[in-house]
Design a protein around this motif. Structure first.
Motif, short mmCIF file in Angstrom:
data_model
loop_
_atom_site.label_atom_id
_atom_site.label_comp_id
_atom_site.label_asym_id
_atom_site.label_seq_id
_atom_site.Cartn_x
_atom_site.Cartn_y
_atom_site.Cartn_z
N ARG A 28 0.81 -1.21 0.00
CA ARG A 28 0.00 0.00 0.00
C ARG A 28 0.85 1.26 0.00
O ARG A 28 0.39 2.33 -0.40
CB ARG A 28 -0.92 0.04 1.22
N ARG A 29 2.07 1.16 0.51
CA ARG A 29 2.91 2.34 0.74
C ARG A 29 4.00 2.39 -0.32
O ARG A 29 4.90 1.54 -0.35
CB ARG A 29 3.48 2.29 2.15
N ILE A 30 3.89 3.40 -1.17
CA ILE A 30 4.73 3.49 -2.35
C ILE A 30 5.81 4.55 -2.13
O ILE A 30 5.50 5.74 -2.03
CB ILE A 30 3.89 3.86 -3.59
N PRO A 31 7.07 4.14 -2.03
CA PRO A 31 8.14 5.14 -1.87
C PRO A 31 8.30 5.97 -3.13
O PRO A 31 7.88 5.56 -4.22
CB PRO A 31 9.38 4.28 -1.59
N ILE A 32 8.88 7.14 -2.97
CA ILE A 32 9.08 8.05 -4.10
C ILE A 32 10.52 7.89 -4.58
O ILE A 32 11.46 8.28 -3.87
CB ILE A 32 8.81 9.51 -3.69
N PRO A 33 10.73 7.31 -5.76
CA PRO A 33 12.10 7.11 -6.25
C PRO A 33 12.75 8.43 -6.65
O PRO A 33 12.09 9.36 -7.10
CB PRO A 33 11.90 6.19 -7.46
N ASP A 34 14.05 8.52 -6.46
CA ASP A 34 14.82 9.71 -6.85
C ASP A 34 14.24 10.97 -6.25
O ASP A 34 14.20 12.03 -6.90
CB ASP A 34 14.87 9.82 -8.38
N PHE A 35 13.80 10.89 -5.00
CA PHE A 35 13.21 12.05 -4.34
C PHE A 35 14.22 13.19 -4.30
O PHE A 35 15.40 13.00 -4.00
CB PHE A 35 12.80 11.68 -2.91
#
Length: 301
Positions: A28-35
Motif C-alpha cells: 500500500r505504501r509506495i516510496p518516491i524514487p529519486d526524491f
C-alpha cells in the motif's frame, strides 16, 4: 481425567496472518524514487500544530483539569508559539478541527493573515464509522476552514477515508509514521493514492511533556527538562540533515505553548538555521512540490 482432557485446545498459528498483513501494508505504501528537493535545499522541516484545544478530552468528559489545558492552549499557548514562529519567519501548518472555527476564530484569522496554513483535523477530533456522518463532518470542516483561509484546504491529519478525501480536493495526509520520507499511500482496495507527510512520535511534544495524557496511569507520565528534549530533537535533525532527509514535528499549543518550551523551540530553529539548505515550508508547500516533481504514476502501483 485423562491428560488429553487437560490439554488446552491448539490455537491457530498467527504468523501467516501477520506476514500477510505486513505484505499488504508494504504494497500500500509506495516510496518516491529519486526524491529531490528544490535546488539548494538539503532538508525540509515541517513544524505542525494540532490545534484541537483538547476537543477529544471534552468528548470523553475528562476531568476539569484536563479541559483547562485546552483552554490554556487556545487562549495563551497558541499565541505564544505562533509569535515565535512569526519572529523566526517559519511558516507552519495548523491541523485544526472544524469546531475550532467556532471556539477560537480570532486565532485562525491571525494565523492565516501571517501566511500560515490551515488543514483538516476532523470536526471534533473524531472520525465516525458511519459514511454519511463522516462525509458530513469532513464537508463541514473543510467549508469552515476554507472560509477562514480564503482558499481551499488541501491537507488533513486524520483517518478519513482516502477516496472521500480525494473527492473533496484533499491531496495530502500527515497521519502516518510508516516511513521517514514522504510517500504515497493506497487505500485498502489498492486505489485512491494520497501523499503522506509522515511524522514520528519521537518528534511529538506530548511524548515528553504530558501528565494525565488520555487517562494514562501516573507511572506512564513524563515531564522532561526542555534542554534534554532539545538535545534529542537536535540529534534527530542532524541525522536527517546528513542524509538529505525529512522531519515533521508534531506540536500541541497546550503542551508546547508554555514559555520555556517556546524558548527551547526557538533555540532549536535558530541552530537549524546555522546550516545551509534548511527549508521550513508549510505542508501544503512541500506537498505541491512533491506532487509537481514526483507525481504518483500508474507504473508505481
Amino acid at each position: 481425567m485423562t491428560s488429553s482432557d487437560t490439554t488446552a485446545p491448539a490455537r491457530d498459528d498467527p504468523f501467516p496472518s501477520l506476514v500477510d498483513t505486513a505484505r499488504f501494508q508494504r504494497n500500500r505504501r509506495i516510496p518516491i524514487p529519486d526524491f529531490a528537493y528544490p535546488e539548494g535545499v538539503k532538508i525540509a522541516v515541517n513544524f505542525t500544530l494540532d490545534f484541537d484545544a483538547m476537543l477529544l478530552r471534552r468528548l470523553l468528559n475528562e476531568p476539569w483539569g484536563q479541559k483547562a489545558k485546552g483552554e490554556f492552549g487556545g487562549r495563551v499557548g497558541v499565541w505564544r508559539i505562533m509569535e515565535m514562529f512569526d519572529e523566526e519567519e517559519v511558516k507552519v501548518t495548523l491541523f485544526t478541527p472544524g469546531r475550532i472555527c467556532e471556539l477560537y476564530p480570532e486565532v485562525l484569522k491571525d494565523v492565516v493573515q501571517n501566511g500560515h496554513e490551515l488543514a483538516d483535523h476532523m470536526w471534533e477530533h473524531e472520525v465516525y464509522p458511519d459514511p454519511e456522518i463522516e462525509d458530513a463532518h469532513l464537508t463541514r470542516t473543510l467549508a469552515a476552514l476554507s472560509a477562514v483561509q480564503g482558499k481551499p484546504v488541501t491537507g488533513t491529519r486524520s483517518s478519513h477515508t482516502p477516496g472521500l478525501l480525494k473527492s473533496k480536493g484533499v491531496v495530502y495526509n500527515s497521519f502516518s509514521s510508516a516511513s521517514d520520507m514522504p510517500f504515497y499511500e493506497l487505500d485498502a482496495q489498492g486505489a485512491n493514492p494520497i501523499l503522506q507527510l509522515p511524522f514520528h512520535y519521537a518528534l511529538d511534544d506530548a511524548m515528553y511533556f504530558s501528565f494525565g495524557w488520555l487517562d494514562t496511569p501516573n507511572d506512564a507520565q513524563r515531564v522532561m527538562d526542555v534542554d534534554e528534549v532539545f538535545e534529542i530533537w537536535w540529534a534527530a535533525f542532524l541525522q536527517q540533515y546528513r542524509q538529505g532527509g525529512y522531519l515533521n514535528f508534531l506540536l500541541h499549543p497546550f503542551v508546547s505553548g508554555h514559555a520555556m518550551r517556546v524558548d527551547m523551540l526557538q533555540r532549536l530553529i535558530q541552530r537549524m538555521k546555522t546550516l545551509p539548505g534548511v527549508w521550513f515550508p508549510t505542508c501544503d508547500a512541500l506537498a505541491r512540490h512533491i506532487l509537481t516533481t514526483h507525481p504518483m504514476t500508474p507504473e508505481a502501483k
